[in-house]
Design a protein around this motif. Structure first.
Motif, PDB file in Angstrom:
ATOM      1  N   ASP A   9       0.831  -1.213   0.000  1.00 19.26           N
ATOM      2  CA  ASP A   9       0.000   0.000   0.000  1.00 19.26           C
ATOM      3  C   ASP A   9       0.864   1.261   0.000  1.00 19.26           C
ATOM      4  O   ASP A   9       0.553   2.241  -0.686  1.00 19.26           O
ATOM      5  N   LEU A  10       1.954   1.228   0.782  1.00 21.81           N
ATOM      6  CA  LEU A  10       2.845   2.383   0.817  1.00 21.81           C
ATOM      7  C   LEU A  10       3.531   2.581  -0.533  1.00 21.81           C
ATOM      8  O   LEU A  10       3.709   3.719  -0.997  1.00 21.81           O
ATOM      9  N   GLU A  11       3.895   1.488  -1.168  1.00 22.46           N
ATOM     10  CA  GLU A  11       4.528   1.594  -2.485  1.00 22.46           C
ATOM     11  C   GLU A  11       3.552   2.188  -3.503  1.00 22.46           C
ATOM     12  O   GLU A  11       3.928   3.034  -4.317  1.00 22.46           O
ATOM     13  N   MET A  12       2.299   1.758  -3.451  1.00 25.13           N
ATOM     14  CA  MET A  12       1.292   2.289  -4.367  1.00 25.13           C
ATOM     15  C   MET A  12       1.041   3.771  -4.103  1.00 25.13           C
ATOM     16  O   MET A  12       0.876   4.561  -5.040  1.00 25.13           O
ATOM     17  N   LEU A  13       1.010   4.164  -2.829  1.00 24.51           N
ATOM     18  CA  LEU A  13       0.806   5.573  -2.488  1.00 24.51           C
ATOM     19  C   LEU A  13       1.958   6.425  -3.008  1.00 24.51           C
ATOM     20  O   LEU A  13       1.748   7.485  -3.596  1.00 24.51           O
ATOM     21  N   ALA A  14       3.185   5.963  -2.778  1.00 21.58           N
ATOM     22  CA  ALA A  14       4.349   6.702  -3.253  1.00 21.58           C
ATOM     23  C   ALA A  14       4.329   6.833  -4.775  1.00 21.58           C
ATOM     24  O   ALA A  14       4.601   7.909  -5.322  1.00 21.58           O
ATOM     25  N   GLN A  15       3.973   5.757  -5.457  1.00 24.00           N
ATOM     26  CA  GLN A  15       3.928   5.790  -6.912  1.00 24.00           C
ATOM     27  C   GLN A  15       2.869   6.781  -7.406  1.00 24.00           C
ATOM     28  O   GLN A  15       3.108   7.552  -8.341  1.00 24.00           O
ATOM     29  N   ASP A  16       1.710   6.787  -6.765  1.00 25.45           N
ATOM     30  CA  ASP A  16       0.645   7.702  -7.162  1.00 25.45           C
ATOM     31  C   ASP A  16       1.073   9.157  -6.977  1.00 25.45           C
ATOM     32  O   ASP A  16       0.812  10.010  -7.845  1.00 25.45           O
ATOM     33  N   VAL A 222       4.896   4.364   9.691  1.00 27.83           N
ATOM     34  CA  VAL A 222       5.021   5.690   9.069  1.00 27.83           C
ATOM     35  C   VAL A 222       4.143   6.661   9.855  1.00 27.83           C
ATOM     36  O   VAL A 222       3.041   6.305  10.292  1.00 27.83           O
ATOM     37  N   ALA A 223       4.630   7.882  10.001  1.00 34.28           N
ATOM     38  CA  ALA A 223       3.830   8.915  10.656  1.00 34.28           C
ATOM     39  C   ALA A 223       2.733   9.383   9.706  1.00 34.28           C
ATOM     40  O   ALA A 223       3.028   9.775   8.577  1.00 34.28           O
ATOM     41  N   PRO A 224       1.453   9.334  10.107  1.00 38.41           N
ATOM     42  CA  PRO A 224       0.382   9.788   9.217  1.00 38.41           C
ATOM     43  C   PRO A 224       0.528  11.241   8.792  1.00 38.41           C
ATOM     44  O   PRO A 224       0.127  11.626   7.689  1.00 38.41           O
ATOM     45  N   GLU A 225       1.101  12.071   9.677  1.00 36.61           N
ATOM     46  CA  GLU A 225       1.301  13.474   9.319  1.00 36.61           C
ATOM     47  C   GLU A 225       2.268  13.605   8.136  1.00 36.61           C
ATOM     48  O   GLU A 225       2.102  14.477   7.276  1.00 36.61           O
ATOM     49  N   LEU A 226       3.269  12.736   8.099  1.00 41.22           N
ATOM     50  CA  LEU A 226       4.222  12.747   6.994  1.00 41.22           C
ATOM     51  C   LEU A 226       3.538  12.341   5.692  1.00 41.22           C
ATOM     52  O   LEU A 226       3.740  12.978   4.650  1.00 41.22           O
ATOM     53  N   LEU A 227       2.683  11.324   5.757  1.00 42.06           N
ATOM     54  CA  LEU A 227       1.946  10.904   4.552  1.00 42.06           C
ATOM     55  C   LEU A 227       1.047  12.024   4.063  1.00 42.06           C
ATOM     56  O   LEU A 227       0.928  12.250   2.853  1.00 42.06           O
ATOM     57  N   ALA A 228       0.421  12.753   4.978  1.00 48.74           N
ATOM     58  CA  ALA A 228      -0.451  13.860   4.587  1.00 48.74           C
ATOM     59  C   ALA A 228       0.334  14.952   3.885  1.00 48.74           C
ATOM     60  O   ALA A 228      -0.123  15.534   2.887  1.00 48.74           O
ATOM     61  N   GLN A 229       1.543  15.240   4.373  1.00 49.84           N
ATOM     62  CA  GLN A 229       2.374  16.252   3.715  1.00 49.84           C
ATOM     63  C   GLN A 229       2.758  15.817   2.312  1.00 49.84           C
ATOM     64  O   GLN A 229       2.766  16.641   1.377  1.00 49.84           O
ATOM     65  N   ILE A 230       3.061  14.530   2.134  1.00 50.46           N
ATOM     66  CA  ILE A 230       3.453  14.037   0.822  1.00 50.46           C
ATOM     67  C   ILE A 230       2.285  14.111  -0.159  1.00 50.46           C
ATOM     68  O   ILE A 230       2.442  14.554  -1.302  1.00 50.46           O
ATOM     69  N   VAL A 231       1.124  13.689   0.292  1.00 50.79           N
ATOM     70  CA  VAL A 231      -0.057  13.711  -0.573  1.00 50.79           C
ATOM     71  C   VAL A 231      -0.375  15.134  -1.024  1.00 50.79           C
ATOM     72  O   VAL A 231      -0.816  15.363  -2.158  1.00 50.79           O
ATOM     73  N   ASN A 232      -0.134  16.104  -0.145  1.00 52.65           N
ATOM     74  CA  ASN A 232      -0.461  17.502  -0.457  1.00 52.65           C
ATOM     75  C   ASN A 232       0.716  18.301  -0.993  1.00 52.65           C
ATOM     76  O   ASN A 232       0.588  19.507  -1.225  1.00 52.65           O
ATOM     77  N   ALA A 233       1.844  17.643  -1.199  1.00 49.96           N
ATOM     78  CA  ALA A 233       3.049  18.375  -1.645  1.00 49.96           C
ATOM     79  C   ALA A 233       2.890  18.866  -3.089  1.00 49.96           C
ATOM     80  O   ALA A 233       2.221  18.232  -3.902  1.00 49.96           O
TER      81      ALA A 233
END
Length: 233
Positions: A9-16, A222-233
Motif C-alpha cells: 500500500d505504501l509503495e502504491m501511495l508513493a507511486q501515485d 510511518v507517521a500519518p502526518e508525513l503521509l499527509a504532507q506528501i499527498v499535499n506536496a
C-alpha cells in the motif's frame, strides 16, 4: 504517533504521488519501490521523508524528469552512471543488469552514480543484488552506509554514529536542504557488488548482522502526518 501500513500500500501511495508530480510511470514505480523498501527497513530519512523532499525538489525544478541517464564502463569491472540531474533509482536500474554481470564474472564490481537525486540507501538496487546471489555495499559522501547479504531482503546499516565512514574520509558538507534556490540536484553514490563464491569473502559476510524478511502485512511504521504532507506536496 506512527501507524502501521502494508508495504504494498505504501509503495502504491508513493507511486501515485510521483505520477501526480509528473514522473513517468516506469520511473515512478522504481522510485516508489526504493522508498517503500527503505521505510520498511526503518530508515525513514531514505524512505518517505526523502520522498517528500524529492517531490518538493521536483516542483522547484531541481530534479529533472525529461532527461535520460547514461551508463559507461571505463574499466572491466567499473560502471559510471550519470543520472543527468534526475532521480537516482531509475538511473541505477538501467545499470544494474551490467553491474550484476560484471560481479558474477569478475568477482567484484563497482558502480559510481553522479548528478542524481540523493540516492539514499539504494534499497531497490541492493535488494536486486541480493536476489541475484551477490552481496552489496552502498555508500554516499554523507549519510549512512548500508550492506546486504546474498538472498537477504532487507538492507543493514553499517554506520551507527553521526559521522559516517565516508564523510570522515572526505570531510564533505552536510546534506543539502530542499531549498528552491539552489541548482539541479547533483548527488553521488557508490555501490559495490561482491560475488561471495569468487572472492572467498564468507568471513566478511558472516560478520554482517542478520536481517529479517520483508515485514508482515500491516507492519511498516510511518507517521500519518508525513503521509499527509506528501499527498499535499
Amino acid at each position: 504517533m506512527d501507524e502501521l501500513y502494508d508495504l504494498s500500500d505504501l509503495e502504491m501511495l508513493a507511486q501515485d504521488c510521483l505520477l501526480r508530480a509528473g514522473v513517468a510511470s516506469a520511473d515512478a514505480r522504481l522510485i516508489a519501490r526504493d522508498v517503500a523498501l527503505s521505510q520498511a527497513a526503518g530508515h525513514t530519512d531514505c524512505g518517505f521523508e526523502a520522498l517528500l523532499r524529492d517531490i518538493r525538489l521536483l516542483r522547484y525544478g531541481r530534479i529533472h524528469v525529461d532527461t535520460a541517464p547514461t551508463v559507461s564502463a571505463p574499466a572491466a569491472a567499473v560502471l559510471h552512471v550519470d543520472a543527468a540531474h534526475g532521480f537516482a533509482a531509475p538511473a541505477l536500474a538501467r545499470a544494474l543488469p551490467r553491474l550484476i554481470e560484471m560481479a558474477m564474472s569478475e568477482g567484484l564490481a563497482l558502480l559510481h552514480l553522479k548528478r542524481a537525486s540523493d540516492p539514499g540507501a539504494m534499497a531497490g538496487a541492493m535488494t536486486d543484488l541480493a536476489t541475484s546471489g551477490l552481496a552489496g555495499l552502498s555508500l554516499r559522501p554523507e549519510g549512512t552506509a548500508f550492506a546486504i547479504r546474498p538472498t537477504a531482503q532487507r538492507i543493514t546499516p553499517l554506520d551507527q554514529k553521526d559521522e559516517t565512514m565516508l564523510s570522515a574520509l572526505l570531510s564533505l558538507a552536510p546534506e543539502a536542504a530542499d531549498s528552491p534556490l539552489d541548482g539541479p540536484v547533483a548527488h553521488k553514490g557508490w555501490i559495490a557488488a561482491l560475488n561471495p563464491e569468487m572472492t572467498a569473502a564468507e568471513a566478511l559476510l558472516e560478520a554482517l548482522p542478520q536481517t529479517g524478511a520483508v515485514p508482515k502485512r500491516g507492519a511498516v511504521s510511518v507517521a500519518p502526518e508525513l503521509l499527509a504532507q506528501i499527498v499535499n506536496a
